[in-house]
Motif scaffolding. Structure first.
Motif, PDB file in Angstrom:
ATOM      1  N   LEU A  91       5.271   6.625   2.176  1.00 14.45           N
ATOM      2  CA  LEU A  91       5.647   5.277   2.596  1.00 14.45           C
ATOM      3  C   LEU A  91       5.006   4.197   1.732  1.00 14.45           C
ATOM      4  CD1 LEU A  91       5.144   5.669   6.457  1.00 14.45           C
ATOM      5  CD2 LEU A  91       7.199   6.130   5.110  1.00 14.45           C
ATOM      6  N   ALA A  93       5.874  -7.872   8.187  1.00 11.40           N
ATOM      7  CA  ALA A  93       5.319  -6.671   7.555  1.00 11.40           C
ATOM      8  C   ALA A  93       6.492  -5.719   7.380  1.00 11.40           C
ATOM      9  CB  ALA A  93       4.223  -6.044   8.406  1.00 11.40           C
ATOM     10  N   GLY A  94       6.393  -4.833   6.417  1.00 10.35           N
ATOM     11  CA  GLY A  94       7.517  -3.947   6.144  1.00 10.35           C
ATOM     12  C   GLY A  94       7.080  -2.549   5.762  1.00 10.35           C
ATOM     13  N   ILE A  95       7.929  -1.604   6.124  1.00 11.52           N
ATOM     14  CA  ILE A  95       7.729  -0.197   5.766  1.00 11.52           C
ATOM     15  C   ILE A  95       8.888   0.225   4.870  1.00 11.52           C
ATOM     16  CG2 ILE A  95       7.609   2.175   6.649  1.00 11.52           C
ATOM     17  CD1 ILE A  95       6.670   1.087   9.305  1.00 11.52           C
ATOM     18  N   LEU A 123      10.404   3.582   2.128  1.00  9.54           N
ATOM     19  CA  LEU A 123      10.299   4.990   1.743  1.00  9.54           C
ATOM     20  C   LEU A 123      10.277   5.069   0.220  1.00  9.54           C
ATOM     21  CD1 LEU A 123      10.305   7.882   2.799  1.00  9.54           C
ATOM     22  CD2 LEU A 123      12.797   7.847   2.644  1.00  9.54           C
ATOM     23  N   SER A 178      12.742  -0.146   4.668  1.00  5.94           N
ATOM     24  CA  SER A 178      13.405   0.464   5.830  1.00  5.94           C
ATOM     25  C   SER A 178      13.348  -0.406   7.081  1.00  5.94           C
ATOM     26  CB  SER A 178      12.749   1.803   6.173  1.00  5.94           C
ATOM     27  OG  SER A 178      12.594   2.608   5.043  1.00  5.94           O
ATOM     28  N   PHE A 179      12.172  -0.963   7.383  1.00  8.69           N
ATOM     29  CA  PHE A 179      11.991  -1.685   8.642  1.00  8.69           C
ATOM     30  C   PHE A 179      11.057  -2.877   8.454  1.00  8.69           C
ATOM     31  CE2 PHE A 179      12.747   2.766   9.925  1.00  8.69           C
ATOM     32  CZ  PHE A 179      13.854   2.591  10.737  1.00  8.69           C
ATOM     33  N   LEU A 180      11.297  -3.919   9.239  1.00 10.65           N
ATOM     34  CA  LEU A 180      10.454  -5.117   9.210  1.00 10.65           C
ATOM     35  C   LEU A 180       9.903  -5.439  10.592  1.00 10.65           C
ATOM     36  CD1 LEU A 180      12.484  -7.748   7.117  1.00 10.65           C
ATOM     37  CD2 LEU A 180      10.379  -6.593   6.416  1.00 10.65           C
ATOM     38  N   SER A 181       8.719  -6.056  10.621  1.00  3.83           N
ATOM     39  CA  SER A 181       8.214  -6.721  11.826  1.00  3.83           C
ATOM     40  C   SER A 181       8.169  -8.217  11.542  1.00  3.83           C
ATOM     41  CB  SER A 181       6.807  -6.216  12.166  1.00  3.83           C
ATOM     42  OG  SER A 181       5.882  -6.642  11.178  1.00  3.83           O
ATOM     43  N   ALA A 227       0.856  -1.190   0.000  1.00  2.37           N
ATOM     44  CA  ALA A 227       0.000   0.000   0.000  1.00  2.37           C
ATOM     45  C   ALA A 227       0.886   1.233   0.000  1.00  2.37           C
ATOM     46  CB  ALA A 227      -0.884  -0.011   1.237  1.00  2.37           C
ATOM     47  N   PHE A 247       3.827   0.082   2.499  1.00  4.22           N
ATOM     48  CA  PHE A 247       3.553  -0.781   3.650  1.00  4.22           C
ATOM     49  C   PHE A 247       3.020  -2.101   3.095  1.00  4.22           C
ATOM     50  CE2 PHE A 247       0.425  -1.277   7.477  1.00  4.22           C
ATOM     51  CZ  PHE A 247       1.347  -2.037   8.174  1.00  4.22           C
ATOM     52  N   SER A 248       3.605  -3.197   3.530  1.00  2.00           N
ATOM     53  CA  SER A 248       3.176  -4.481   2.999  1.00  2.00           C
ATOM     54  C   SER A 248       3.300  -5.571   4.052  1.00  2.00           C
ATOM     55  CB  SER A 248       4.031  -4.852   1.789  1.00  2.00           C
ATOM     56  OG  SER A 248       3.504  -6.001   1.167  1.00  2.00           O
ATOM     57  N   THR A 249       2.585  -6.682   3.841  1.00  2.00           N
ATOM     58  CA  THR A 249       2.710  -7.830   4.741  1.00  2.00           C
ATOM     59  C   THR A 249       2.667  -9.107   3.923  1.00  2.00           C
ATOM     60  OG1 THR A 249       1.886  -8.841   6.783  1.00  2.00           O
ATOM     61  CG2 THR A 249       0.232  -8.118   5.207  1.00  2.00           C
TER      62      THR A 249
END
Lengths: 358, 358
Positions: free
Chosen positions: B71, B166-168, B170, B110-113, B62, B73-75
């Motif tokens: 941003l 999930a990830g963010i 830029l 940039s970042f993952l969960s 998204a 954003f995906s999972t």
């Protein structure tokens, strides 16, 4: 006698200060229960492998900066059984769970993702029902579900469905929350009755020979969080939503992080009488039972009354209470003052009395 | 004869333009396979329930704006079986899967969960191994895992472990990607050999009486994506990582979104000979087999050669090729020009020939 007690306390304290090591040979239900065993897994394996500043904070959400935007980012898996229960369902829980982790980090939840693992053969109406509940919860909270993923596994390789959500929020600049900022003299607030969610799940599973009208408290806590931020400002030290492991586990994490003592006044903790009765029958202390729509906050003494008033004036916060306070000692430990005037140690949750609660 | 063919094409086309409706009574493996059935579930149930602008774009990620930051954003959930296979493992896949969804949306990850669902009784060394693989993959890609969650379910309620990330990211301001921007004359690029991942999984499961040295291509595609953005700039129309459903499904999605026709030159599509052989034995077209480290991109004609050269100069892109082009007709359909000079329709994946591939 007093010497012996002191010796025991000192020993417990030394143990606690050791760095957690994950030495287990097999995964047990307790690793997912949110208490001490989960803590050891997360700290001893995940944090040590993935080690980075954001993760090391060990809150429920990571605080990040991306292109100047101050974000919170969190994820939460949901495997609750049964899929629907009085007061809620897995879909609602999956939306609120992540929203709440983002909210208690001091951020307004902005966007959610949703990933489904579905068991082959699931009745499609069950999926429709959960998706509708998610859509409804997301819409009520004003947090759109903007991206997702679907996997299907063979019969028997899942239990109906699991839902993992992740969320992004925008941090409120008025607060800089950290459990390390807790100081002696601070007050401990709880936004309402505890143990409702866990008890509702127990009753829904029919594990108790008891019929009682207990509903899960699953709800977004953003409005409560917003009330706390607005009323206490920088006196707001830290917040947490006491899910798995309950209020007892959250307070132990706070006490250890800040190296302070905490005392909870048992009689001040709001518990619905039916919930209290059910917990008594099962022999479980409500302080260890999961909540899904409550906030525990630590507030500086000058702002505690204003914060309590703000919570009480917010829908869902009517039964908020100051449930305890912070002292210098015993470092890293939580004590409970019972109704009979005695005091006992309240440790983190050990084992898993209520598996798959969320 | 020609009239009949036209009539058939026209009928298929009308069917395709109907809004997808999810009418199934039960969930089947095909709902998770990434092809036509998944498409109907996602469009007919999830998108219609969660409906919002970001989700309606139906990309793998998204695109959002939070406090001025642009941003992605995906999972992505991972349920691959077996947990380890030649060339990779579920942990590596879980890191690359989300990184790649973010990357192909035109954003630097940039970042993952990471959220784990683990089966009670799992050998803790298996978990340690997967966590180490995740840490390693995340570190190589320069994308830290900053937040997570762990749930444990009873024996038999999971298959070892599932991992949802999930990830963010830029977004790069040089591109504004959309499958709707594809135009007749555009060229279709593929960053390397196709079908490696799916074939490696098939072989690892021992479902073929065949020993062959095929490794999964699991890898971050960010460097390839970056090469495409830098070389093609605003001529880069859209990218996708062809995972479940393969290149065929991605191109069908593009053709439908843009209402254009596409022709793929079968002989131009890079396929390792061992992979081609294994697919032949199983009777599966490599165009439908999952990849985990490839990019399919559509590029305007003026930048196609530069984009190809940039891909070839990037590690992992050595075997990149222009595999086809875009025409006005047949609207919403993909044709394949075979080695024998014939042409056939290449539809989306139907059914699920390779369950639990990622």
């Amino acid at each position: 006698m007093a010497d012996l007690e002191e010796e025991v306390l000192a020993r417990i304290e030394r143990q606690r200060k050791l760095k957690a090591r994950f030495r287990d040979e097999h995964i047990t239900m307790a690793h997912g229960a949110g208490g001490k065993t989960t803590h050891t897994l997360v700290e001893g394996l995940f944090a040590s492998a993935f080690g980075n500043e954001a993760l090391d904070e060990m809150g429920d959400a990571a605080r990040l900066e991306v292109d100047g935007a101050m974000l919170s980012f969190s994820t939460d898996g949901h495997v609750v059984k049964p899929l629907t229960f009085p007061g809620g369902c897995i879909g609602e829980l999956a939306v609120h769970g992540t929203i709440n982790d983002v909210a208690v980090s001091g951020a307004k939840p902005s966007f959610l993702s949703a990933a489904f693992v579905i068991e082959e053969g699931l009745d499609a109406d069950i999926l429709r029902e959960q998706v509708a509940a998610m859509a409804d919860a997301a819409s009520r909270a004003g947090v759109p579900i903007v991206t997702g993923d679907t996997k299907v596994v063979e019969r028997g390789k899942c239990d109906g469905m699991y839902i993992v959500t992740a969320g992004i929020g925008l941090r409120d600049p008025r607060v800089n929350l950290s459990s390390k900022s807790i100081k002696p003299g601070d007050q401990i607030l709880c936004s309402g009755t505890i143990a409702d969610h866990g008890t509702a799940i127990m009753l829904a599973r029919g594990e108790l020979e008891l019929e009682a009208d207990v509903e899960s408290d699953t709800a977004s806590v953003w409005e409560l969080v917003h009330a706390l931020i607005t009323s206490a400002g920088s006196d707001l030290r830290v917040m947490r939503d006491p899910t798995r492991g309950g209020v007892a586990t959250v307070l132990n994490e706070f006490a250890q992080d800040a190296n302070v003592g905490m005392t909870v006044d048992e009689e001040a903790v709001p518990v619905n009488s039916v919930v209290r009765g059910a917990c008594e029958i099962l022999g479980i202390d409500p302080m260890y039972v999961a909540n899904e729509g409550k906030v525990v906050a630590v507030v500086g003494p000058d702002s505690a009354d204003a914060a309590l008033a703000a919570l009480k004036a917010t829908p869902g916060g009517e039964r908020a209470a100051i449930i305890g306070n912070v002292q210098e000692e015993p470092e890293g430990m939580v004590l409970v003052r019972t109704g009979f005037g005695g005091t006992r140690i309240m440790d983190m949750l050990i084992g898993d009395p209520l598996p798959r609660i969320c």
